[in-house]
Design an enzyme around this catalytic site. Structure first.
Site, PDB file in Angstrom:
ATOM      1  CG  ASP A  10      23.181  53.732  61.362  1.00  0.00           C
ATOM      2  OD1 ASP A  10      23.280  54.216  62.491  1.00  0.00           O
ATOM      3  OD2 ASP A  10      24.116  53.742  60.522  1.00  0.00           O
ATOM      4  CG  ASP A 209      27.044  52.177  58.294  1.00  0.00           C
ATOM      5  OD1 ASP A 209      28.209  52.626  58.237  1.00  0.00           O
ATOM      6  OD2 ASP A 209      26.194  52.649  59.073  1.00  0.00           O
TER       7      ASP A 209
END
Length: 259
Positions: A10, A209
């Site tokens: 990410d 996250d």
């Protein structure tokens, strides 16, 4: 390389810290992975044009963008999953009545349906990107859109969730929500890439996250949540590393035995 692994990262809160900076340890770790012969990829909610500089800096040309709706493998488009335009038109009309602006997004650009709005500025500014959506209320016509941003305060997206069943709504900012095709996710995009490359589950890794990482962290066999992730994200990961500010990528890669 017979034991090649693939690692998906990410961007916001994972590769980049809160100030949208790339820690040196993260950059060095990624180049080390490449030296070892592994495939390094990005899996993000961002549009392709929102992380061009990062791809160049890290020499990455495989990515899942728009939360799985626009997937590129080694520089070639592998898979796309556009929004249903007839439903988007209705959603835009409803949003206008509620003074909730929208931003239409394809693989090249983004356009707002209103000339300006504080919600748009407030949320887009946090991404620290060089491009800002200009005004074109008809941008959705005659083109494939892979995501739309709906700007409304927390909780006000629920009315749209009840009415528009062709879409999923994922909040990424206190005044902004990603509008995605129903069932679209980073995990679906990852599936397309690993199937094409023939890399087995045991050698698939993912770091994330955020809320939009939950499907990815739940399904990729070796999943790592960043220390800065919320608890309800961490529970979906196999491993938890340190925060992005504490060289979390480097530590996480050591933890899983890749470095």
């Amino acid at each position: 390389m017979t034991n090649q692994s693939i690692i998906f990262f990410d961007i916001d809160g994972t590769l980049l810290n809160h100030d949208k900076e790339l820690p040196l340890s993260t950059k060095e770790s990624i180049f080390k992975l490449k030296e070892l012969g592994h495939e390094v990829a990005i899996a993000t909610g961002r549009a392709p044009f929102m992380f061009e500089d990062l791809r160049k800096e890290l020499d990455i040309n495989t990515y899942v963008s728009y939360n799985g709706q626009y997937v590129v493998l080694k520089g070639e488009v592998l898979y796309t999953n556009p929004l249903k335009i007839s439903s988007l038109e209705k959603l835009t009309e409803a949003a206008l009545q509620n003074n909730h602006p929208v931003v239409f997004m394809d693989h090249e650009d983004m356009k707002a349906n209103v000339p300006e709005h504080t919600y748009i500025k407030e949320s887009i500014d946090t991404l620290k990107i060089s491009r800002f959506p200009t005004h074109d209320p008809h941008y959705y016509k005659g083109r494939n859109l892979f995501q739309t941003l709906l700007f409304c305060p927390v909780g006000e997206e629920e009315q749209y969730e009840r009415e528009f069943h062709d879409f999923d709504f994922i909040r990424w900012h206190p005044v902004s929500v990603d509008v995605l095709p129903k069932g679209g996710s980073k995990e679906k995009g990852i599936e397309k890439i690993v199937k094409n490359l023939g890399i087995p589950k045991e050698r698939q890794y993912a770091f994330g996250d955020g809320l939009n990482d939950i499907e990815m962290l739940s399904t990729v066999k070796n999943s790592v949540a960043m220390g800065n992730a919320e608890e309800y994200v961490k529970v979906h990961a196999k491993y938890i590393t340190k925060s992005v500010e504490e060289d979390g990528i480097f530590h996480g890669l050591q933890m899983v035995g890749l470095l």
